[in-house]
Design a protein around this motif. Structure first.
Motif, PDB file in Angstrom:
ATOM      1  N   ARG A 181       0.783  -1.372  -0.069  1.00 42.60           N
ATOM      2  CA  ARG A 181       0.048   0.098  -0.056  1.00 42.60           C
ATOM      3  C   ARG A 181       0.900   1.435   0.189  1.00 42.60           C
ATOM      4  O   ARG A 181       0.528   2.470  -0.715  1.00 42.60           O
ATOM      5  N   ALA A 385      -3.141   6.612   3.142  1.00 44.27           N
ATOM      6  CA  ALA A 385      -2.388   5.349   3.061  1.00 44.27           C
ATOM      7  C   ALA A 385      -1.247   5.653   3.798  1.00 44.27           C
ATOM      8  O   ALA A 385      -0.485   4.547   4.407  1.00 44.27           O
ATOM      9  N   ALA A 416      -0.902   2.081   8.013  1.00 50.42           N
ATOM     10  CA  ALA A 416      -1.055   0.710   7.104  1.00 50.42           C
ATOM     11  C   ALA A 416      -1.165  -0.492   8.003  1.00 50.42           C
ATOM     12  O   ALA A 416      -2.038  -1.243   8.141  1.00 50.42           O
ATOM     13  N   SER A 426      -7.496  -4.246   2.722  1.00 48.15           N
ATOM     14  CA  SER A 426      -7.036  -2.903   2.518  1.00 48.15           C
ATOM     15  C   SER A 426      -6.526  -2.524   1.239  1.00 48.15           C
ATOM     16  O   SER A 426      -5.369  -3.350   0.799  1.00 48.15           O
ATOM     17  N   THR A 428      -4.857   0.832  -1.453  1.00 43.69           N
ATOM     18  CA  THR A 428      -4.733   2.161  -1.600  1.00 43.69           C
ATOM     19  C   THR A 428      -4.942   2.454  -3.177  1.00 43.69           C
ATOM     20  O   THR A 428      -4.614   2.138  -3.966  1.00 43.69           O
ATOM     21  N   GLN A 443      -6.477   5.170   1.494  1.00 43.04           N
ATOM     22  CA  GLN A 443      -6.566   4.016   1.881  1.00 43.04           C
ATOM     23  C   GLN A 443      -7.829   3.528   2.203  1.00 43.04           C
ATOM     24  O   GLN A 443      -8.639   4.383   2.924  1.00 43.04           O
TER      25      GLN A 443
END
Length: 497
Positions: A181, A385, A416, A426, A428, A443
């Protein structure tokens, strides 16, 4: 005519299936980007162009013969230098493995090849993927495509930079504290950390720990779903993958054909810091601007976050335990062969007592349950993010954020690892640029094991942002970037000093 290297994977696959472009043409466009831009950013660190072209020709033969085509037929993909590709080096970014040549494909690579994917080459990562700055003593530093003097983040920084440069439409990555991410955010692409077990892994020394997970990187959410449909599979070798009678509870079609959803129906929380992260003021301002822009389309938007009490401590202890299991013996045998991040991990891991470990594991369970309670009232969480805007890659890690000292080399990754601790998927998304002109990553976190629902929601947010010049994904100027001095010519390129 549009440069084929700028096509998304889904667009390119559709055109290949209709015989409007050939796999050979696509590969040649990507190789041209490698030739022009890789010296500038150092994203792809090992490849065999003859073999890349040979694979593309075989794919083209299948297309022209009318054979059944794979899900990623003819699509070049980069492979993070943590997993094996037959005949290419797997160095892990470590001088100990500088001459290590893989004798077989990692299961992820094998799955992509089986669906027609074309291995482009290996992408750079820090030593053993430790840290958020892609630098090592084997291949050197990877620069950010939007400014090669800046950090591409990590640990999947080579993959993110390659995607941003158009060297490949798809890349593999892996993630413990944001390694899929964070580089996606810094480089203006998409990175997805799946729920534990969706992408089986055979590289975790402690298989029951869910911190380290492989996942896809691309330039669109739809492309993420396409690649995930190949990477995700039933594999009993991973204790986190639930396999019943040879099947999982999800189907690859769940990811390859995302459902249309109305973002306005979902209960969406947002937070700039989860109540504990050291989020830089420039990131807070950028995030607030995005929330204001998205609010009219999200009527059930509310500022809230799960109770993250003890997050930093839990992550430190469990991560330290994992590092000891993987690397303690090696560091003791040859301490001079490892970089500063590894030594910091080992020292920290050894500082914890059995009582510390017991408490951390108990606290993580409580943490997980608090997150489940939160998601009974909310469907998704929006946050920045990464805690900072990209900085000079010579800085191994941020020692301070807005004047506050960091407690560890990885604390700046806390936006994160907040979700890593609970095991939630998750993604990004690249959402415009911050006030310094660098990419900003949004995010989005979903419920555990509801990866397809998260991807469907993210695709709708992506569509909203793409229609707004302020929020659309930032793209590089390839011609301008090609004129930039190579990152290898910058002082401190190789190593850690």
């Amino acid at each position: 005519m549009r440069d084929l290297a700028e096509l998304t994977a889904t667009e390119a696959r559709r055109l290949i299936g209709r015989r409007h472009i050939s796999p050979v043409e696509l590969v040649e466009a990507c190789l041209a980007r490698v030739e022009a831009l890789n010296p500038v950013v150092n994203a792809v660190v090992a490849m065999k162009q003859d073999e890349v072209r040979a694979e593309a020709r075989l794919s083209e033969k299948r297309v022209m013969a009318g054979e059944p085509l794979g899900a990623v037929e003819g699509l070049p993909f980069g492979v993070k230098d943590m997993i094996n590709v037959t005949g290419l080096p797997t160095t892990f970014g470590s001088i100990l493995y500088r001459d290590n040549i893989a004798m077989m494909d990692d299961p992820i690579v094998a799955a992509m090849r089986a669906e027609g994917g074309v291995v482009l080459g290996k992408t750079n990562n820090p030593e053993f993927s430790l840290g958020g700055n892609t630098r090592n003593a084997v291949y050197g530093a990877t620069g950010n495509p939007h400014d090669p003097t800046k950090n591409a983040a990590g640990s999947s920084g080579g993959s993110a930079a390659a995607l941003a440069c158009g060297m490949a439409p798809l890349c593999t990555g892996s993630d413990t504290g944001g390694s899929l991410r964070n580089p996606a955010a810094f480089c203006g692409v998409v990175g997805f950390r799946p729920s534990p077990g969706v992408v089986p892994g055979n590289g975790r020394s402690v298989g029951l720990f869910h911190f380290s997970i492989s996942g896809p990187m691309a330039r669109s959410t739809e492309d993420i779903g396409l690649m995930l449909s190949v990477m995700a599979r039933a594999d009993r070798a991973d204790p986190l993958t639930c396999v019943v009678e040879g099947r999982t509870f999800w189907s690859p079609d769940d990811f390859a054909r995302l459902r249309v959803t109305d973002p306005g129906r979902w209960r969406v929380a947002f937070t700039e810091d989860f109540g504990f992260t050291m989020t830089e003021s420039i990131i807070r301002r950028a995030f607030a601007e995005r929330i204001r822009a998205l609010a009219p389309m999200l009527p059930k938007l509310a500022e809230a976050h799960p109770d993250c009490t003890g997050a930093d401590r839990i992550f430190s202890v469990v991560r330290g335990l994992s590092m000891l299991s993987s690397h303690l013996d090696g560091v003791r045998r040859s301490p001079e062969s490892y970089g500063p991040n590894m030594h910091a991990n080992i020292e920290e891991g050894l500082s914890f007592s059995a009582e510390d470990v017991a408490r951390a594991l108990t606290d993580q369970t409580s943490y997980y349950r608090r997150w489940q309670s939160f998601f009974e009232e909310h469907d998704f969480i929006l946050s920045p993010a990464v805690t900072i805007s990209p900085r000079d890659w010579h800085e191994l890690y941020p020692t301070e954020i807005d004047g506050k000292l960091s407690e560890s080399y990885y604390q700046w990754l806390s936006l994160a690892y907040a979700s890593t601790l609970a095991g939630h998927p998750s993604i990004t998304l690249p959402v415009g640029r911050d006030e310094r002109g660098m990419p900003f990553g949004l995010q989005i976190i979903g419920r555990r094991n509801e990866d397809a629902a998260l991807l469907s929601f993210a695709r709708e947010i992506e569509a909203i942002c793409s229609a707004d010049p302020f929020l659309s994904a930032p793209r590089i100027d390839a011609a301008k970037l090609a004129r930039h001095p190579p990152v290898s010519e910058m002082p401190g390129f190789l190593g850690f000093d």
